[in-house]
Design a protein around this motif. Sequence first.
Motif, short mmCIF file in Angstrom:
data_model
loop_
_atom_site.label_atom_id
_atom_site.label_comp_id
_atom_site.label_asym_id
_atom_site.label_seq_id
_atom_site.Cartn_x
_atom_site.Cartn_y
_atom_site.Cartn_z
N ASP A 106 33.33 25.67 -89.26
CA ASP A 106 34.71 24.85 -89.47
C ASP A 106 34.64 24.29 -91.08
OD1 ASP A 106 36.21 25.19 -87.20
OD2 ASP A 106 35.11 23.23 -86.39
N PHE A 107 33.49 24.28 -91.57
CA PHE A 107 33.46 23.92 -92.91
C PHE A 107 34.17 25.02 -93.88
CE2 PHE A 107 31.21 23.30 -96.99
CZ PHE A 107 31.44 22.03 -97.19
N GLY A 108 34.93 24.40 -94.66
CA GLY A 108 35.82 25.27 -95.49
C GLY A 108 36.73 26.35 -94.98
N PHE A 109 36.56 26.37 -93.69
CA PHE A 109 37.60 27.53 -93.12
C PHE A 109 39.09 27.17 -93.53
CE2 PHE A 109 39.73 29.70 -89.63
CZ PHE A 109 39.23 30.85 -89.65
N LEU A 110 39.63 28.03 -94.00
CA LEU A 110 41.18 28.22 -94.37
C LEU A 110 41.54 29.63 -94.46
CD1 LEU A 110 43.60 26.47 -95.35
CD2 LEU A 110 42.54 27.20 -97.69
N ILE A 111 42.78 29.96 -93.84
CA ILE A 111 43.45 31.23 -93.51
C ILE A 111 44.83 31.10 -93.95
CG2 ILE A 111 43.54 31.04 -91.10
CD1 ILE A 111 43.04 33.90 -90.87
N LYS A 112 45.18 32.15 -94.54
CA LYS A 112 46.71 32.47 -94.75
C LYS A 112 46.96 33.82 -94.56
CE LYS A 112 50.30 32.03 -98.54
NZ LYS A 112 50.38 31.60 -99.76
#
Length: 118
Positions: free
Chosen positions: A11-17
């Motif tokens: 989860d650490f730093g997980f980002l999605i676009k």
Amino acid sequence: MLGLQFDKYSDFGFLIKVDKCQLNHSSFYKRKLSKTSFKKTKLQEVDFTECDLSSSAFDDCDLQNVIFKNTNLQNADFRSSSNFTIDPENNQIKGAKFTLETVLGLLTKYNIKIEPNF
């Protein structure tokens, strides 16, 4: 991209676009995805079980056979997406946005027929 297992990543730093993608058969199990934007994307048979999708936008997405189970969909926007089924009894949908045409995806489990007025 097909069959990606996003639930396996930290989860650490997980980002999605997501914009103009095909993510069919992928899993986002228990992912925190609040305020995520999905645009013009095929998400067929994707697993969003126990995800936090609050305030996310599904803009012109194909959500055929997507799994929403114990999913936080509060304030999510489904107004321009299609082919989804969401059980209001097993998901948090307070404040979610639908159109008259898309709201039918909330009634599927009841096996009722809705016909236009003539």
